[in-house]
Design a protein around this motif. Structure first.
Motif, short mmCIF file in Angstrom:
data_model
loop_
_atom_site.label_atom_id
_atom_site.label_comp_id
_atom_site.label_asym_id
_atom_site.label_seq_id
_atom_site.Cartn_x
_atom_site.Cartn_y
_atom_site.Cartn_z
N ASN A 35 4.31 16.05 7.03
CA ASN A 35 4.25 15.98 5.57
C ASN A 35 3.53 14.72 5.10
O ASN A 35 3.74 13.64 5.64
N VAL A 36 2.70 14.90 4.08
CA VAL A 36 1.99 13.79 3.45
C VAL A 36 2.84 13.31 2.28
O VAL A 36 3.36 14.11 1.51
N SER A 37 2.98 12.00 2.14
CA SER A 37 3.71 11.43 1.01
C SER A 37 2.81 10.44 0.28
O SER A 37 1.66 10.24 0.66
N TYR A 38 3.32 9.82 -0.76
CA TYR A 38 2.53 8.89 -1.56
C TYR A 38 1.98 7.73 -0.73
O TYR A 38 0.89 7.25 -0.98
N GLN A 39 2.74 7.29 0.27
CA GLN A 39 2.31 6.15 1.08
C GLN A 39 1.11 6.50 1.96
O GLN A 39 0.41 5.60 2.43
N ASP A 40 0.88 7.78 2.20
CA ASP A 40 -0.20 8.21 3.08
C ASP A 40 -1.53 8.43 2.35
O ASP A 40 -2.51 8.83 2.96
N ILE A 41 -1.57 8.16 1.05
CA ILE A 41 -2.78 8.36 0.27
C ILE A 41 -3.50 7.03 0.10
O ILE A 41 -2.90 6.02 -0.23
N SER A 42 -4.82 7.05 0.33
CA SER A 42 -5.63 5.86 0.06
C SER A 42 -6.77 6.26 -0.87
O SER A 42 -7.41 7.27 -0.67
N ILE A 43 -6.98 5.44 -1.89
CA ILE A 43 -8.03 5.68 -2.88
C ILE A 43 -9.11 4.64 -2.67
O ILE A 43 -8.85 3.44 -2.65
N ILE A 44 -10.35 5.13 -2.51
CA ILE A 44 -11.49 4.26 -2.23
C ILE A 44 -12.54 4.46 -3.32
O ILE A 44 -12.81 5.59 -3.72
N GLY A 45 -13.14 3.39 -3.80
CA GLY A 45 -14.26 3.49 -4.72
C GLY A 45 -13.96 3.10 -6.15
O GLY A 45 -14.86 2.80 -6.91
N SER A 46 -12.69 3.10 -6.54
CA SER A 46 -12.36 2.74 -7.91
C SER A 46 -10.92 2.25 -7.97
O SER A 46 -10.03 2.86 -7.38
N GLU A 47 -10.72 1.17 -8.70
CA GLU A 47 -9.37 0.66 -8.89
C GLU A 47 -8.81 1.10 -10.24
O GLU A 47 -7.71 0.70 -10.61
N LEU A 48 -9.56 1.92 -10.97
CA LEU A 48 -9.09 2.43 -12.26
C LEU A 48 -7.96 3.44 -12.11
O LEU A 48 -7.13 3.58 -12.99
N PHE A 49 -7.94 4.13 -10.99
CA PHE A 49 -7.02 5.24 -10.82
C PHE A 49 -5.92 4.90 -9.83
O PHE A 49 -6.18 4.37 -8.76
N SER A 50 -4.69 5.23 -10.23
CA SER A 50 -3.55 5.03 -9.34
C SER A 50 -3.23 6.37 -8.67
O SER A 50 -3.76 7.42 -9.05
#
Length: 156
Positions: A35-50
């Protein structure tokens, strides 16, 4: 006699490769169904989005198995709902997780319009796409930018 020894070495190498292949296959299979959870998500390219913005503007529900994440559908949703120029959702087995690569639009003009009966404020980029004020990169907006009032989707 040396012929028998070479055959035995070849047999040992094949056995080792088979065991290695089975190990990595079972490892990958176990990760796919994890299972994927919030901790397993990485956002690259913009710090505008959480991560909360990503989940709120897509059909992602957590926890869910990595194999059941519809990456192309999620890309279309995020591109439309967040007015992104480009987005890629990548399912990764190693390191485990969901990688979201974002390319934002650069605003060039301030804009106001009516969307679904509500007044909205934001910005317009060089391609004529409206960017909601909440999701715009205002750092790149110049002080001497233009203003557009009454913007409609068919004006692109």
């Amino acid at each position: 006699m040396w012929f028998v020894k070479d055959k035995q070495k070849l047999k040992n190498k094949r056995f080792f490769l088979l065991i290695t292949f089975l190990f990595f296959t079972s490892y990958a299979t176990s990760k796919i169904f994890k299972n994927v959870s919030y901790q397993d998500i990485s956002i690259i390219g913009s710090e505008l989005f959480s991560i909360e913005d990503i989940v709120a503007n897509s059909s992602l529900n957590f926890p869910t198995s990595l194999i059941f994440v519809k990456s192309s559908y999620t890309e279309r949703e995020l591109k439309k709902n967040l007015s992104l120029k480009n987005v890629s959702v990548i399912r990764q087995i190693f390191p485990f997780g969901l990688k979201i690569i974002i390319k934002t639009r650069t605003p060039i003009a301030y804009g106001k319009g009516i969307f679904k009966g509500k007044k909205i404020t934001g910005f317009v980029d060089e391609d004529g796409f409206f960017i909601n004020e909440k999701y715009s990169d205002q750092v790149n907006l110049k002080k001497s930018s233009s203003k557009i009032f009454g913007w409609k989707e068919n004006f692109k």
